[in-house]
Design an enzyme around this catalytic site. Sequence first.
Site, PDB file in Angstrom:
ATOM      1  N   GLU A 113      38.980  37.825  31.346  1.00  9.77           N
ATOM      2  CA  GLU A 113      37.759  37.060  31.636  1.00  9.77           C
ATOM      3  C   GLU A 113      37.801  35.690  30.963  1.00  9.77           C
ATOM      4  O   GLU A 113      37.345  34.694  31.531  1.00  9.77           O
ATOM      5  CB  GLU A 113      36.526  37.846  31.163  1.00  9.77           C
ATOM      6  N   HIS A 138      39.705  33.200  33.013  1.00  8.53           N
ATOM      7  CA  HIS A 138      38.929  32.526  34.060  1.00  8.53           C
ATOM      8  C   HIS A 138      38.268  31.262  33.511  1.00  8.53           C
ATOM      9  O   HIS A 138      38.247  30.224  34.184  1.00  8.53           O
ATOM     10  CB  HIS A 138      37.843  33.468  34.599  1.00  8.53           C
ATOM     11  N   GLU A 150      42.448  35.611  40.294  1.00  2.00           N
ATOM     12  CA  GLU A 150      42.485  36.842  39.504  1.00  2.00           C
ATOM     13  C   GLU A 150      43.899  37.137  39.001  1.00  2.00           C
ATOM     14  O   GLU A 150      44.085  37.614  37.875  1.00  2.00           O
ATOM     15  CB  GLU A 150      41.962  38.017  40.335  1.00  2.00           C
TER      16      GLU A 150
END
Length: 422
Positions: free
Chosen positions: A279, A282, A358
């Site tokens: 995460e 990202h 991703e």
Amino acid sequence: MKKKFVIWTLVLFSLYGLLLGLYLFQWADFGVPDAYKGTAADPTTFMTDRQLELAEDYSRYKDFLSFITEPLEWVIYLGVMVFGISLIFKQFSEQASRFKIIQIPLYVLLLQTVTTIILFPFDYISRRLSISYGISTQSFSSWMRDELIGFWVGFVIMAILITVLYWLMNKFRKRWWLYAWMLLVPFLVFMMFIQPVVIDPLYNDFTELQDKQLEEKILGLASQADIPAERVYEVNMSEKTNSMNAYVNGIGSNLRIVLWDTTLNRLKDNEVLFIMAHEIGHYVMNHLYMNLLGVIASSFVGLFLAYHLMHYTMRKWGEKWKVKDVSDIAALPVFFLLLSLLSFIASPVELAISRNAEKAADEYAIQMTEDPEAAVGSFQELTVNGLSEVNPPALVKYLRYGHPTMMERIHMLEQYQEEKQE
């Protein structure tokens, strides 16, 4: 026109359902290729026979329900126009008030209510399916509470947007789509800013992470990535689901690092750290802002195409529907229909971009943590708890998956581990 609409809808929808059922339940192969058998990406190495059976059945039914529901929204919007229901909604709202600022939100409320009621059985079936396979743990009252919150939050947002849109349509006949897009940009940024602190807490309770040692480790990763976070939040999702998740959302001072308590309960600390590193990846690679730019760009194209398609549609069918102009609120279902169709057409490209992002976040996470065993373990546990398919059929992957398949993700980690050992 009404009779033809009903007949064609029944024929096409029945044919679509039949072909979809044959594809998912007869033709599609849920197994892994021979090259992956016996590897960590092979579900037979980390799932029991019963879990494999449940995962396959659950995936087929879930995918079927998702695919069968999507075109129903198009049918509803078109049916509202064909049967003159849109005109009834318009007349009711005009009788209720002479002010547009009241009429338009009231029309939106009526249209949203009808759409929600028609789609409700499918939402309920989806919930029952999730409960029967042990994914959802949410009570009916809690689920209905979330449904009602979603309904009213959606209504408020949509009422504001549509009221502004129709004001622009009436004031700027040829450039309303451009001015609507220009106003949409700051609105999207604003929504991204308030999402973590205003909207998300309506659905769940957020608290500071209780495990302070784990929080310190996560904040250490965040610090390495220059993420301005002072705490990690925990959200009580175990009362609603057995699935696991974690995310970083928001911008500026409202940025939040969030862990579901199901993730904390089922994963080891090093596995949680890999998930959080993903995460964080990202954020580091600016995927949050790239996603925002993508929405801004796609909304520009969507509004431009909707403008031209709306005029074409009104010229061709407006008289039959007794809707004279694009700026007539009774034409709103057509606008929603066009945007939904355009979104569906664009979805394969958007999902491909998402899968690529991703994958990049996975690569960042494994390079940051350098713990392939924990990474593989986290993905395997996510697969088991969510009864996920590691290698979905091609149609499902390209039309529904915003992440690489679990088979692809675990295989990438195995390749990294092999390269590290060389």
